[in-house]
Design a protein around this motif. Structure first.
Motif, PDB file in Angstrom:
ATOM      1  N   UNK A 115     -26.426  35.600 116.116  1.00  0.00           N
ATOM      2  CA  UNK A 115     -25.024  35.976 116.328  1.00  0.00           C
ATOM      3  C   UNK A 115     -24.612  35.664 117.770  1.00  0.00           C
ATOM      4  N   UNK A 116     -25.146  34.556 118.287  1.00  0.00           N
ATOM      5  CA  UNK A 116     -24.842  34.117 119.650  1.00  0.00           C
ATOM      6  C   UNK A 116     -23.944  32.892 119.608  1.00  0.00           C
ATOM      7  N   UNK A 117     -22.958  32.897 120.487  1.00  0.00           N
ATOM      8  CA  UNK A 117     -22.067  31.763 120.685  1.00  0.00           C
ATOM      9  C   UNK A 117     -22.413  31.124 122.021  1.00  0.00           C
ATOM     10  N   UNK A 118     -22.355  29.779 122.077  1.00  0.00           N
ATOM     11  CA  UNK A 118     -22.606  29.048 123.324  1.00  0.00           C
ATOM     12  C   UNK A 118     -21.458  28.066 123.527  1.00  0.00           C
ATOM     13  N   UNK A 119     -20.740  28.219 124.651  1.00  0.00           N
ATOM     14  CA  UNK A 119     -19.687  27.284 125.023  1.00  0.00           C
ATOM     15  C   UNK A 119     -20.327  26.110 125.750  1.00  0.00           C
ATOM     16  N   UNK A 120     -19.989  24.893 125.330  1.00  0.00           N
ATOM     17  CA  UNK A 120     -20.545  23.687 125.940  1.00  0.00           C
ATOM     18  C   UNK A 120     -19.524  23.019 126.849  1.00  0.00           C
ATOM     19  N   UNK A 121     -20.024  22.345 127.895  1.00  0.00           N
ATOM     20  CA  UNK A 121     -19.144  21.508 128.704  1.00  0.00           C
ATOM     21  C   UNK A 121     -19.095  20.116 128.067  1.00  0.00           C
ATOM     22  N   UNK A 122     -18.437  19.181 128.712  1.00  0.00           N
ATOM     23  CA  UNK A 122     -18.258  17.853 128.111  1.00  0.00           C
ATOM     24  C   UNK A 122     -19.546  17.039 128.034  1.00  0.00           C
ATOM     25  N   UNK A 123     -20.628  17.495 128.706  1.00  0.00           N
ATOM     26  CA  UNK A 123     -21.932  16.835 128.599  1.00  0.00           C
ATOM     27  C   UNK A 123     -22.877  17.608 127.674  1.00  0.00           C
ATOM     28  N   UNK A 124     -22.342  18.581 126.947  1.00  0.00           N
ATOM     29  CA  UNK A 124     -23.089  19.418 125.996  1.00  0.00           C
ATOM     30  C   UNK A 124     -24.078  20.350 126.690  1.00  0.00           C
ATOM     31  N   UNK A 125     -23.801  20.700 127.937  1.00  0.00           N
ATOM     32  CA  UNK A 125     -24.588  21.720 128.629  1.00  0.00           C
ATOM     33  C   UNK A 125     -23.981  23.079 128.305  1.00  0.00           C
ATOM     34  N   UNK A 126     -24.828  24.073 128.092  1.00  0.00           N
ATOM     35  CA  UNK A 126     -24.326  25.413 127.837  1.00  0.00           C
ATOM     36  C   UNK A 126     -23.775  26.012 129.120  1.00  0.00           C
ATOM     37  N   UNK A 127     -22.518  26.459 129.101  1.00  0.00           N
ATOM     38  CA  UNK A 127     -21.902  27.024 130.303  1.00  0.00           C
ATOM     39  C   UNK A 127     -21.599  28.510 130.154  1.00  0.00           C
ATOM     40  N   UNK A 128     -21.650  29.017 128.918  1.00  0.00           N
ATOM     41  CA  UNK A 128     -21.376  30.440 128.700  1.00  0.00           C
ATOM     42  C   UNK A 128     -21.998  30.864 127.377  1.00  0.00           C
ATOM     43  N   UNK A 129     -22.664  32.017 127.380  1.00  0.00           N
ATOM     44  CA  UNK A 129     -23.248  32.598 126.161  1.00  0.00           C
ATOM     45  C   UNK A 129     -22.666  33.982 125.953  1.00  0.00           C
ATOM     46  N   UNK A 130     -22.441  34.344 124.686  1.00  0.00           N
ATOM     47  CA  UNK A 130     -22.049  35.709 124.354  1.00  0.00           C
ATOM     48  C   UNK A 130     -22.460  36.004 122.922  1.00  0.00           C
ATOM     49  N   UNK A 131     -22.587  37.296 122.640  1.00  0.00           N
ATOM     50  CA  UNK A 131     -22.963  37.735 121.303  1.00  0.00           C
ATOM     51  C   UNK A 131     -21.776  38.409 120.633  1.00  0.00           C
ATOM     52  N   UNK A 132     -21.618  38.102 119.363  1.00  0.00           N
ATOM     53  CA  UNK A 132     -20.613  38.734 118.512  1.00  0.00           C
ATOM     54  C   UNK A 132     -19.212  38.543 119.088  1.00  0.00           C
ATOM     55  N   UNK A 133     -18.301  39.369 118.647  1.00  0.00           N
ATOM     56  CA  UNK A 133     -16.926  39.306 119.147  1.00  0.00           C
ATOM     57  C   UNK A 133     -15.935  38.691 118.183  1.00  0.00           C
ATOM     58  N   UNK A 134     -16.439  37.991 117.155  1.00  0.00           N
ATOM     59  CA  UNK A 134     -15.548  37.420 116.150  1.00  0.00           C
ATOM     60  C   UNK A 134     -14.509  36.482 116.731  1.00  0.00           C
ATOM     61  N   UNK A 135     -13.345  36.459 116.082  1.00  0.00           N
ATOM     62  CA  UNK A 135     -12.260  35.559 116.468  1.00  0.00           C
ATOM     63  C   UNK A 135     -11.749  35.890 117.870  1.00  0.00           C
ATOM     64  N   UNK A 136     -11.539  37.168 118.149  1.00  0.00           N
ATOM     65  CA  UNK A 136     -11.032  37.566 119.468  1.00  0.00           C
ATOM     66  C   UNK A 136     -12.010  37.152 120.565  1.00  0.00           C
ATOM     67  N   UNK A 137     -13.293  37.378 120.349  1.00  0.00           N
ATOM     68  CA  UNK A 137     -14.303  36.992 121.336  1.00  0.00           C
ATOM     69  C   UNK A 137     -14.382  35.484 121.522  1.00  0.00           C
ATOM     70  N   UNK A 138     -14.259  34.755 120.429  1.00  0.00           N
ATOM     71  CA  UNK A 138     -14.290  33.296 120.485  1.00  0.00           C
ATOM     72  C   UNK A 138     -13.123  32.775 121.315  1.00  0.00           C
ATOM     73  N   UNK A 139     -11.929  33.262 121.043  1.00  0.00           N
ATOM     74  CA  UNK A 139     -10.761  32.832 121.795  1.00  0.00           C
ATOM     75  C   UNK A 139     -10.844  33.245 123.265  1.00  0.00           C
ATOM     76  N   UNK A 140     -11.219  34.480 123.511  1.00  0.00           N
ATOM     77  CA  UNK A 140     -11.274  34.994 124.883  1.00  0.00           C
ATOM     78  C   UNK A 140     -12.328  34.262 125.722  1.00  0.00           C
ATOM     79  N   UNK A 141     -13.487  34.016 125.161  1.00  0.00           N
ATOM     80  CA  UNK A 141     -14.584  33.407 125.916  1.00  0.00           C
ATOM     81  C   UNK A 141     -14.450  31.903 126.115  1.00  0.00           C
TER      82      UNK A 141
END
Length: 143
Positions: A115-141
């Motif tokens: 249940x972890x989300x990882x935001x990638x930069x344009x080179x596919x490097x992970x720049x932010x990780x968070x757990x859960x949060x659903x739609x609101x967490x996805x948009x906010x993060x």
């Protein structure tokens, strides 16, 4: 409840189909003056065929979601994503990866929990990780 890889694939396919059903139909020539509503994109990660580097380079915001079929929070997250797909920011591409089988991908991004989300930069490097949060967490993060 015993859950296997087939059930995971079934859940991911169900989410894909639900999101596809939300996508507007291709306009006819008579409708081309009406702007289509932009929607977020969904991709199921397939080892050997999903090129995260290419996706991250092409898309404005790429997020990998690590899903486990036995995880109640993951199942709730997929349900919410399916129900509220239209509320996800349209510039997001969500890639769903299998938490249990994608050990190399987990190691690359430092994922230690389903249940972890990882935001990638344009080179596919992970720049932010968070757990859960659903739609609101996805948009906010991803702002």
């Amino acid at each position: 409840m015993i859950v296997n890889l087939g059930m995971l694939r079934g859940a991911a396919v169900a989410l894909t189909l639900a999101v596809a059903a939300l996508q507007p139909a291709a306009p006819s020539f008579a409708e081309t003056s009406v702007a289509e509503e932009a929607r977020a994109r969904l991709i199921q990660y397939e080892p050997g065929s999903t090129d995260l580097e290419a996706i991250a380079a092409q898309e404005e915001k790429t997020v990998v979601f690590f899903f486990a079929s036995w995880c109640p929070n993951c199942i709730l997250t997929l349900s919410e994503l399916s129900e509220k797909w239209s509320q996800i920011e349209p510039d997001i591409t969500l890639v769903i990866a299998d938490y249990d089988t994608e050990t190399g991908l987990k190691a690359k991004y430092g994922v230690t929990y389903q249940d972890t989300f990882v935001l990638l930069d344009s080179q596919a490097n992970g720049v932010k990780l968070w757990n859960a949060g659903g739609v609101a967490g996805l948009n906010e993060n991803t702002r």
